[in-house]
Structures are given as structure tokens and as C-alpha cells.
Design a protein around this motif. Sequence first.
Motif, PDB file in Angstrom:
ATOM      1  N   VAL A  82     -36.573  42.105 -20.827  1.00  0.00           N
ATOM      2  CA  VAL A  82     -35.276  41.472 -20.622  1.00  0.00           C
ATOM      3  C   VAL A  82     -34.337  41.887 -21.747  1.00  0.00           C
ATOM      4  O   VAL A  82     -34.711  41.849 -22.925  1.00  0.00           O
ATOM      5  CB  VAL A  82     -35.418  39.925 -20.616  1.00  0.00           C
ATOM      6  CG1 VAL A  82     -34.063  39.256 -20.378  1.00  0.00           C
ATOM      7  CG2 VAL A  82     -36.421  39.479 -19.568  1.00  0.00           C
ATOM      8  N   GLY A  83     -33.131  42.298 -21.363  1.00  0.00           N
ATOM      9  CA  GLY A  83     -32.097  42.600 -22.348  1.00  0.00           C
ATOM     10  C   GLY A  83     -31.060  41.501 -22.318  1.00  0.00           C
ATOM     11  O   GLY A  83     -30.485  41.220 -21.271  1.00  0.00           O
ATOM     12  N   ALA A  84     -30.834  40.859 -23.452  1.00  0.00           N
ATOM     13  CA  ALA A  84     -29.845  39.788 -23.535  1.00  0.00           C
ATOM     14  C   ALA A  84     -28.864  40.138 -24.646  1.00  0.00           C
ATOM     15  O   ALA A  84     -28.974  41.198 -25.266  1.00  0.00           O
ATOM     16  CB  ALA A  84     -30.529  38.465 -23.829  1.00  0.00           C
ATOM     17  N   ARG A  85     -27.924  39.275 -24.915  1.00  0.00           N
ATOM     18  CA  ARG A  85     -26.975  39.534 -25.990  1.00  0.00           C
ATOM     19  C   ARG A  85     -27.708  39.474 -27.318  1.00  0.00           C
ATOM     20  O   ARG A  85     -28.251  38.425 -27.671  1.00  0.00           O
ATOM     21  CB  ARG A  85     -25.866  38.485 -25.950  1.00  0.00           C
ATOM     22  CG  ARG A  85     -24.681  38.844 -26.804  1.00  0.00           C
ATOM     23  CD  ARG A  85     -23.681  37.732 -26.820  1.00  0.00           C
ATOM     24  NE  ARG A  85     -23.987  36.834 -27.928  1.00  0.00           N
ATOM     25  CZ  ARG A  85     -23.064  36.078 -28.534  1.00  0.00           C
ATOM     26  NH1 ARG A  85     -21.833  36.076 -28.107  1.00  0.00           N
ATOM     27  NH2 ARG A  85     -23.403  35.295 -29.532  1.00  0.00           N
ATOM     28  N   ASN A  86     -27.752  40.583 -28.005  1.00  0.00           N
ATOM     29  CA  ASN A  86     -28.385  40.695 -29.331  1.00  0.00           C
ATOM     30  C   ASN A  86     -29.905  40.542 -29.342  1.00  0.00           C
ATOM     31  O   ASN A  86     -30.507  40.455 -30.407  1.00  0.00           O
ATOM     32  CB  ASN A  86     -27.792  39.689 -30.329  1.00  0.00           C
ATOM     33  CG  ASN A  86     -26.310  39.926 -30.568  1.00  0.00           C
ATOM     34  OD1 ASN A  86     -25.814  41.026 -30.354  1.00  0.00           O
ATOM     35  ND2 ASN A  86     -25.604  38.906 -31.011  1.00  0.00           N
ATOM     36  N   TYR A  87     -30.535  40.460 -28.161  1.00  0.00           N
ATOM     37  CA  TYR A  87     -31.992  40.277 -28.127  1.00  0.00           C
ATOM     38  C   TYR A  87     -32.651  41.100 -27.033  1.00  0.00           C
ATOM     39  O   TYR A  87     -32.046  41.375 -25.979  1.00  0.00           O
ATOM     40  CB  TYR A  87     -32.346  38.805 -27.857  1.00  0.00           C
ATOM     41  CG  TYR A  87     -32.173  37.914 -29.057  1.00  0.00           C
ATOM     42  CD1 TYR A  87     -33.144  37.858 -30.049  1.00  0.00           C
ATOM     43  CD2 TYR A  87     -31.026  37.143 -29.180  1.00  0.00           C
ATOM     44  CE1 TYR A  87     -32.978  37.035 -31.153  1.00  0.00           C
ATOM     45  CE2 TYR A  87     -30.846  36.323 -30.287  1.00  0.00           C
ATOM     46  CZ  TYR A  87     -31.828  36.278 -31.269  1.00  0.00           C
ATOM     47  OH  TYR A  87     -31.663  35.476 -32.362  1.00  0.00           O
ATOM     48  N   GLU A 121     -14.668  38.079 -31.839  1.00  0.00           N
ATOM     49  CA  GLU A 121     -16.032  37.989 -32.343  1.00  0.00           C
ATOM     50  C   GLU A 121     -17.025  38.028 -31.180  1.00  0.00           C
ATOM     51  O   GLU A 121     -18.081  38.661 -31.258  1.00  0.00           O
ATOM     52  CB  GLU A 121     -16.182  36.687 -33.132  1.00  0.00           C
ATOM     53  CG  GLU A 121     -17.471  36.636 -33.897  1.00  0.00           C
ATOM     54  CD  GLU A 121     -17.670  35.313 -34.632  1.00  0.00           C
ATOM     55  OE1 GLU A 121     -16.692  34.568 -34.832  1.00  0.00           O
ATOM     56  OE2 GLU A 121     -18.826  35.042 -34.989  1.00  0.00           O
ATOM     57  N   GLU A 122     -16.657  37.353 -30.102  1.00  0.00           N
ATOM     58  CA  GLU A 122     -17.476  37.317 -28.894  1.00  0.00           C
ATOM     59  C   GLU A 122     -17.700  38.740 -28.326  1.00  0.00           C
ATOM     60  O   GLU A 122     -18.799  39.104 -27.918  1.00  0.00           O
ATOM     61  CB  GLU A 122     -16.736  36.441 -27.861  1.00  0.00           C
ATOM     62  CG  GLU A 122     -17.423  36.229 -26.553  1.00  0.00           C
ATOM     63  CD  GLU A 122     -18.634  35.299 -26.635  1.00  0.00           C
ATOM     64  OE1 GLU A 122     -18.791  34.596 -27.657  1.00  0.00           O
ATOM     65  OE2 GLU A 122     -19.421  35.317 -25.682  1.00  0.00           O
ATOM     66  N   ASN A 144     -22.974  47.324 -28.541  1.00  0.00           N
ATOM     67  CA  ASN A 144     -22.972  47.399 -30.003  1.00  0.00           C
ATOM     68  C   ASN A 144     -21.572  47.237 -30.603  1.00  0.00           C
ATOM     69  O   ASN A 144     -21.109  48.104 -31.344  1.00  0.00           O
ATOM     70  CB  ASN A 144     -23.610  48.730 -30.432  1.00  0.00           C
ATOM     71  CG  ASN A 144     -23.830  48.823 -31.933  1.00  0.00           C
ATOM     72  OD1 ASN A 144     -24.098  47.809 -32.575  1.00  0.00           O
ATOM     73  ND2 ASN A 144     -23.701  50.019 -32.493  1.00  0.00           N
ATOM     74  N   ALA A 145     -20.933  46.138 -30.295  1.00  0.00           N
ATOM     75  CA  ALA A 145     -19.607  45.851 -30.846  1.00  0.00           C
ATOM     76  C   ALA A 145     -18.633  47.025 -30.633  1.00  0.00           C
ATOM     77  O   ALA A 145     -18.042  47.537 -31.583  1.00  0.00           O
ATOM     78  CB  ALA A 145     -19.711  45.480 -32.323  1.00  0.00           C
TER      79      ALA A 145
END
Length: 339
Positions: A82-87, A121-122, A144-145
Motif C-alpha cells: 500500500v502506498g499512502a501519503r509519506n508511508y 504544506e499539504e 515528493n513535494a
Amino acid sequence: MVVLGPLAITLLPPSLALLVFHLSSSQDVFSEPSSEQQPCGLREHPTVAFADLKPWVSNFTYPGARDFSQLALDPSRNQLIVGARNYLFRLSLANVSLLQATEWASNEDTRRSCQSKGKTEEECQNYVRVLIVAGRKVFMCGTNAFSPVCSSRQVGNLSRTMEKINGVARCPYDPRHNSTAVISSQGELYAATVIDFSGRDPAIYRSLGSGPPLRTAQYNSKWLNEPNFVAAYDIGLFAYFFLRENAVEHDCGRTVYSRVARVCKNDVGGRFLLEDTWTTFMKARLNCSRPGCLPVAAQKSCWPRPAREPLLEEVQEHTQTQSQLATATKRMLGCGIIN
Ligand SMILES: *[C@@H]1O[C@H](CO)[C@@H](O)[C@H](O)[C@H]1NC(C)=O
Ligand SMILES: *[C@@H]1O[C@H](CO)[C@@H](O)[C@H](O)[C@H]1NC(C)=O
Ligand SMILES: *[C@@H]1O[C@H](CO)[C@@H](O)[C@H](O)[C@H]1NC(C)=O
Ligand SMILES: *[C@@H]1O[C@H](CO)[C@@H](O)[C@H](O)[C@H]1NC(C)=O
Ligand SMILES: *[C@@H]1O[C@H](CO)[C@@H](O)[C@H](O)[C@H]1NC(C)=O
């Protein structure tokens, strides 16, 4: 117990709810078999109440994690990646229990540089937008931002990074852009995404394999017109892309059409100025009205070689391809059977 993949997925932020079907179960969740006999006779799009599915739903949450946007199966281990935000997570497919959690966040410098370009920031986080299991590796890309990056990791240990490459033209900058990607049996990455910071340059782009990198013509609305990419498939000699886009055939008003686009995997590009451009790109319109499920109407729309047969007629010559395309179409768009 054999598990037949997560067939239906609901994203309930901040949790990941997975509907897991077991082959050993004798119960029919959807009364699908009738579609075998009468695939296009349905009057309404089938719906199932969430309460009826509860026995099959497993919930996964993890502190701080959300936007569980990408799922990939590791069938050899019966695991779900699973790919999530930052994880990144590895879960057991049987009960969706956590096996491994790995943080994959943007570093401080990248986040700061992103915010200095006026992003919030989001937006300046790492949103996973590509996640593909290929053999013993998982290939993944994140926004990646607003500085897209891709990496290959070991499928059984997501902390083990084998390779890190630039994610531009493989993953969008902006997490809101809808993109898709597939790795072909030859190991080439076909990505359909916007490829610039401002999000004005959409492309179907091939890279990483032995063939030359190729893309769709730049800023040419006949090829792609503000597309939203939905899914990509490697089928036989071709790579297929499902998308919706603004119709160029409509001169007044804005009409969105569902399409399937196709390139030949052995395309080596044009000559001279067109050497980085597909010569086999074609697309057709899908007739995909809801509710119900209607035959796909192939509309000939074929650039840059107008003398070709319509795409879907060609597809029909290959029974295997046809059924795979039909299955894909049905799964992604809820309808659209090619007869
Ligand atoms: C899963 O978790 C979410 C949020 O925690 C909750 O709203 C939902 O009802 C849960 N679903 C199930 C099937 O337990
Ligand atoms: C989930 O399944 C795995 C094996 O499939 C098992 O080892 C583990 O104990 C199970 N966890 C829970 C919470 O049921
Ligand atoms: C996974 O990879 C990381 C980084 O290479 C390593 O430190 C760790 O020991 C590995 N874990 C397992 C279970 O092999
Ligand atoms: C991506 O798709 C979603 C859902 O289909 C849609 O709401 C959203 O507007 C799309 N994003 C963009 C940038 O068009
Ligand atoms: C789509 O299919 C429906 C039902 O078969 C038909 O009435 C309609 O004309 C088709 N639309 C196009 C654009 O071919």
C-alpha cells in the motif's frame, strides 16, 4: 485459504477499508453470473449496500497515514503493498494486518523549496502515485513535494531501496493530477501523467526499457486534451490507456469523452523532429453510458496516421485481447463491453 485479491476497494480516509473475497466462500456477494448470459441487458448499474459487505470488509489505519491511494498485490507472499501519503505498508492479504510500515517522506529541503514556490504544506508532501510489483521489486513513484521521485525496493522488505531515479514524466508533480502507469513484460515503464510543474503538459511516456524513450506530441490537443488518466494495461503487442478528456470534436462547449488509447510496444519513434514521438498512437471513444452497460462504440480518431482501421475493430481480431480489454473496461469504468 486462497484469496482472490481485493476486488473492491473503498477509501475511507483516514482508514483503508478493503473488501477481501475468499474463493472458498460459497456466498455470492454480487449476483454477477447473470452478466455472463446477458452482459448488456442490465437496466441499472448494480449497487450493493455497504452494510451487506461488512462481513468481508477489513479496516486498516495507521497513525498519521492517509491518502491510501495505491495498492499492489504480491501474490507470491499473499501480501498487499500500500502506498499512502509519506508511508508504504505491507499488509497480510488474509486479514489486512500490518506486516511492515516504512516512512517515505520528502526531506526538509525539498518541502521548503516546494513551499517557496507557493505550494501549501499539504501539497508539499510525498503522495505515492505509482506502485507496481515487478518480480522481486516494487517500483514506486511519489510526488515528493512537487519534485517527483521513483524508487525500486525489495518486495519483501520495503525499507530496502535498490534504486532511486528521477520521477519526472513518470509521476505528476501535483497530487491532484490523475495519472497511471504500467510496466510491460519487457520491463519498460509506460506512464500517463502530466510531466511539468504547472500541469499543462500531459503525456504518455515510455522509459526505462531497451527501446528509445517516446512521448505523445507536446501541446497538441488532438493527441491529448486535458486528459485524466485512469488505468494502463500491457496486453500483447500493445500498451493501452484508459482516460477521459475534453472532446476536440466538439467545437462549442466542453464535453468530456471516455477513451482508450493505444501504442505499439515496438514503436521506435519517428524521424528527424519526431524522433521522440510515438508513430503508432491511436485512440477511440468509449460509449460508456450509465446506468447500464452498453456496447462500446468505436469512433475512428486516429493520429497521425488516418488511414488505419478503427482501434476497437482491430482489437476484436484478438479474442484474448478483446476479453481482457472488456474486463478492464468493465472494471475501470463500470461498463463498456466490446462485442
Ligand atoms: C473503518 O474505520 C472507519 C474510520 O475509523 C469507520 O468509519 C468505518 O466504519 C470502519 N469500517 C469497518 C467496516 O469497520
Ligand atoms: C493475520 O494473518 C496472519 C497470517 O496470514 C497471521 O499470522 C496473523 O496472526 C493474523 N493476524 C490477526 C490479527 O488475525
Ligand atoms: C530490510 O532492509 C533494511 C534496509 O536495508 C534492513 O536494515 C533490515 O534489516 C531489513 N529487514 C529484514 C527483515 O530483512
Ligand atoms: C482526478 O479525478 C477525480 C475523480 O475522478 C476528480 O475529482 C479530479 O478533479 C481529477 N483531478 C484533476 C486535476 O482533474
Ligand atoms: C452509444 O450507445 C447507445 C446505445 O447503443 C446509442 O444509442 C448511442 O447512439 C451511442 N453513442 C454513440 C456516440 O455512438
